[in-house]
Design a protein around this motif. Structure first.
Motif, PDB file in Angstrom:
ATOM      1  N   ALA A  22      55.909  27.095  11.205  1.00  0.00           N
ATOM      2  CA  ALA A  22      55.970  26.458  12.521  1.00  0.00           C
ATOM      3  C   ALA A  22      54.849  26.946  13.429  1.00  0.00           C
ATOM      4  CB  ALA A  22      57.334  26.733  13.157  1.00  0.00           C
ATOM      5  N   ALA A  23      54.526  28.235  13.353  1.00  0.00           N
ATOM      6  CA  ALA A  23      53.457  28.782  14.188  1.00  0.00           C
ATOM      7  C   ALA A  23      52.118  28.149  13.836  1.00  0.00           C
ATOM      8  CB  ALA A  23      53.393  30.300  14.025  1.00  0.00           C
ATOM      9  N   GLN A  24      51.854  28.001  12.546  1.00  0.00           N
ATOM     10  CA  GLN A  24      50.606  27.355  12.135  1.00  0.00           C
ATOM     11  C   GLN A  24      50.571  25.895  12.578  1.00  0.00           C
ATOM     12  OE1 GLN A  24      48.021  28.842  10.923  1.00  0.00           O
ATOM     13  NE2 GLN A  24      48.967  30.845  10.588  1.00  0.00           N
ATOM     14  N   GLU A  25      51.707  25.224  12.480  1.00  0.00           N
ATOM     15  CA  GLU A  25      51.782  23.827  12.915  1.00  0.00           C
ATOM     16  C   GLU A  25      51.571  23.715  14.420  1.00  0.00           C
ATOM     17  OE1 GLU A  25      52.590  19.625  12.480  1.00  0.00           O
ATOM     18  OE2 GLU A  25      51.950  21.209  11.114  1.00  0.00           O
ATOM     19  N   ALA A  26      52.188  24.615  15.197  1.00  0.00           N
ATOM     20  CA  ALA A  26      52.017  24.601  16.646  1.00  0.00           C
ATOM     21  C   ALA A  26      50.568  24.884  17.027  1.00  0.00           C
ATOM     22  CB  ALA A  26      52.952  25.626  17.287  1.00  0.00           C
ATOM     23  N   HIS A  27      49.971  25.868  16.370  1.00  0.00           N
ATOM     24  CA  HIS A  27      48.571  26.210  16.654  1.00  0.00           C
ATOM     25  C   HIS A  27      47.642  25.041  16.335  1.00  0.00           C
ATOM     26  CE1 HIS A  27      44.921  28.592  16.957  1.00  0.00           C
ATOM     27  NE2 HIS A  27      44.590  28.212  15.736  1.00  0.00           N
ATOM     28  N   ARG A  28      47.879  24.396  15.202  1.00  0.00           N
ATOM     29  CA  ARG A  28      47.012  23.303  14.762  1.00  0.00           C
ATOM     30  C   ARG A  28      47.105  22.097  15.683  1.00  0.00           C
ATOM     31  NH1 ARG A  28      48.051  19.132  12.025  1.00  0.00           N
ATOM     32  NH2 ARG A  28      50.124  19.810  11.375  1.00  0.00           N
ATOM     33  N   THR A  29      48.290  21.852  16.263  1.00  0.00           N
ATOM     34  CA  THR A  29      48.502  20.673  17.099  1.00  0.00           C
ATOM     35  C   THR A  29      48.457  20.977  18.592  1.00  0.00           C
ATOM     36  OG1 THR A  29      50.907  20.999  16.974  1.00  0.00           O
ATOM     37  CG2 THR A  29      49.906  19.557  15.329  1.00  0.00           C
ATOM     38  N   GLY A  30      48.179  22.238  18.946  1.00  0.00           N
ATOM     39  CA  GLY A  30      48.116  22.590  20.353  1.00  0.00           C
ATOM     40  C   GLY A  30      49.469  22.564  21.039  1.00  0.00           C
ATOM     41  N   SER A  31      50.518  22.831  20.302  1.00  0.00           N
ATOM     42  CA  SER A  31      51.881  22.814  20.846  1.00  0.00           C
ATOM     43  C   SER A  31      52.341  24.224  21.191  1.00  0.00           C
ATOM     44  CB  SER A  31      52.850  22.210  19.821  1.00  0.00           C
ATOM     45  OG  SER A  31      52.441  20.933  19.391  1.00  0.00           O
ATOM     46  N   ALA A  32      53.352  24.302  22.033  1.00  0.00           N
ATOM     47  CA  ALA A  32      54.026  25.574  22.285  1.00  0.00           C
ATOM     48  C   ALA A  32      55.073  25.794  21.198  1.00  0.00           C
ATOM     49  CB  ALA A  32      54.684  25.568  23.657  1.00  0.00           C
ATOM     50  N   LEU A  33      55.301  27.053  20.862  1.00  0.00           N
ATOM     51  CA  LEU A  33      56.287  27.405  19.846  1.00  0.00           C
ATOM     52  C   LEU A  33      57.499  28.032  20.527  1.00  0.00           C
ATOM     53  CD1 LEU A  33      57.038  27.689  16.812  1.00  0.00           C
ATOM     54  CD2 LEU A  33      56.054  30.000  16.921  1.00  0.00           C
ATOM     55  N   ARG A  34      58.669  27.527  20.213  1.00  0.00           N
ATOM     56  CA  ARG A  34      59.928  28.035  20.772  1.00  0.00           C
ATOM     57  C   ARG A  34      60.783  28.571  19.634  1.00  0.00           C
ATOM     58  NH1 ARG A  34      64.634  24.229  23.299  1.00  0.00           N
ATOM     59  NH2 ARG A  34      66.064  25.876  24.035  1.00  0.00           N
ATOM     60  N   LEU A  35      60.953  29.888  19.565  1.00  0.00           N
ATOM     61  CA  LEU A  35      61.808  30.498  18.556  1.00  0.00           C
ATOM     62  C   LEU A  35      63.218  30.595  19.117  1.00  0.00           C
ATOM     63  CD1 LEU A  35      58.816  32.156  18.420  1.00  0.00           C
ATOM     64  CD2 LEU A  35      59.964  33.099  16.416  1.00  0.00           C
ATOM     65  N   VAL A  36      64.192  30.124  18.339  1.00  0.00           N
ATOM     66  CA  VAL A  36      65.572  30.066  18.800  1.00  0.00           C
ATOM     67  C   VAL A  36      66.468  30.779  17.800  1.00  0.00           C
ATOM     68  CG1 VAL A  36      67.519  28.536  19.241  1.00  0.00           C
ATOM     69  CG2 VAL A  36      65.247  27.913  20.065  1.00  0.00           C
ATOM     70  N   HIS A  37      67.290  31.690  18.318  1.00  0.00           N
ATOM     71  CA  HIS A  37      68.310  32.348  17.493  1.00  0.00           C
ATOM     72  C   HIS A  37      69.672  31.985  18.063  1.00  0.00           C
ATOM     73  CE1 HIS A  37      70.521  35.288  15.171  1.00  0.00           C
ATOM     74  NE2 HIS A  37      71.001  35.819  16.285  1.00  0.00           N
ATOM     75  N   VAL A  38      70.578  31.506  17.204  1.00  0.00           N
ATOM     76  CA  VAL A  38      71.917  31.120  17.645  1.00  0.00           C
ATOM     77  C   VAL A  38      72.885  32.264  17.366  1.00  0.00           C
ATOM     78  CG1 VAL A  38      73.800  29.476  17.414  1.00  0.00           C
ATOM     79  CG2 VAL A  38      71.427  28.696  17.211  1.00  0.00           C
ATOM     80  N   ALA A  39      73.480  32.797  18.442  1.00  0.00           N
ATOM     81  CA  ALA A  39      74.471  33.869  18.318  1.00  0.00           C
ATOM     82  C   ALA A  39      75.835  33.262  18.578  1.00  0.00           C
ATOM     83  CB  ALA A  39      74.177  34.985  19.313  1.00  0.00           C
TER      84      ALA A  39
END
Length: 286
Positions: A22-39
């Motif tokens: 996802a990080a590589q995809e976000a970097h390649r497309t100029g997107s922000a990356l949102r990491l989500v953990h569900v507790a």
């Protein structure tokens, strides 16, 4: 639609692989990356409180830091959400450009490549969902083909558009695969039909029809090289075999026909998700 790429992380190695993809995809497309953990449980919340870093469980924080080191300067955030994992993740992906998941998390069965959370999320999310498994042969940044499953007589614009955009962005060849196997099962392990079952004239006619189905998208993305493959495997087996040389396999997921029907994945999607050698994208459409 936002430009965020959302990725679900739980501290497992498959979720780490998903976060890196996802990080590589976000970097390649100029997107922000949102990491989500569900507790979703008290035990998880307690572990976060006792072992967390900035309110995030230590294993999740380790993945966050690993991603930050791998892609410096990436606009990213990391947060904890309450709720049941599949539904919370689907909600987190609402309106996002992409939702990325590891194929199997900490609670999964080792014999399955995709866990129940991944399957439920892919069935309910209203944005494209990519499932990535640790150790998959295909990687997000590899030069492999973008493989898209196509029904030539019913091509889906949402699915083809997603596949062509990804191929254009990554410089990959787009390979459209259509099955002409009489079996209705999603996955078979026996050999393909004898070539006599698909005569050369029939194969040629099917390939022409498949190229016609791609014509509008080839005009829109003239830089994308395309291949068509009409094969004698059934659909699940054909796409699994194609995934061996792919960087991504793209499939569609139809919305329920009845408003009260529960969203679900079809048998071909189930087969490909459990057996593919590359990341798999599930694209919802009407």
């Amino acid at each position: 639609m936002s430009h965020n790429v959302v990725v679900g992380v739980d501290g497992s190695e498959p979720s780490a692989a998903a976060a890196e993809w996802a990080a590589q995809e976000a970097h390649r497309t100029g997107s922000a990356l949102r990491l989500v953990h569900v507790a979703g449980t008290e035990a998880d919340a307690l572990a976060r409180e006792l072992d967390g870093v900035g309110g995030v469980p230590q294993p999740v924080a380790a993945i966050r830091d690993r991603v930050a080191a791998a892609v410096p300067g990436l606009d990213s955030s990391c947060e904890v959400l309450p709720g049941k994992p599949a539904y919370a993740l689907a909600a987190a992906g609402h309106g996002a450009r992409l939702l990325v998941l590891g194929s199997r998390g900490l609670g999964g069965f080792t014999g399955l490549l995709v866990g129940s959370v991944g399957l439920r999320t892919a069935a309910h999310a209203d944005c494209p969902v990519v499932l990535v498994r640790a150790g998959a042969d295909g990687r997000g940044g590899s030069p492999g083909d973008v493989v898209v499953g196509v029904e030539g007589d019913r091509p889906c614009d949402a699915v083809l558009g997603f596949a062509f955009r990804h191929a254009a962005d990554t410089g990959a060849v787009l390979r459209a695969v259509e099955s002409r196997h009489p079996s209705h099962g999603p996955y078979v392990t026996d050999a393909p039909l004898d070539d006599r079952e698909i005569t050369e004239s029939l194969r040629t006619a099917e390939e022409v029809r498949l190229r016609d189905a791609l014509a509008r998208w080839r005009e829109k993305y003239p830089e994308v090289r395309t291949q068509v493959d009409v094969c004698a495997w059934n659909a699940g087996r054909a796409l699994v075999e194609a995934s061996r040389s792919a960087s991504l396999v793209v499939l569609g997921r139809r919305a329920p026909r009845h408003p009260l029907a529960a969203p679900r994945l079809g048998p071909v999607a189930h087969a490909v998700l459990h057996h593919a050698h590359s990341p798999v994208a599930i694209v919802p459409h009407d």
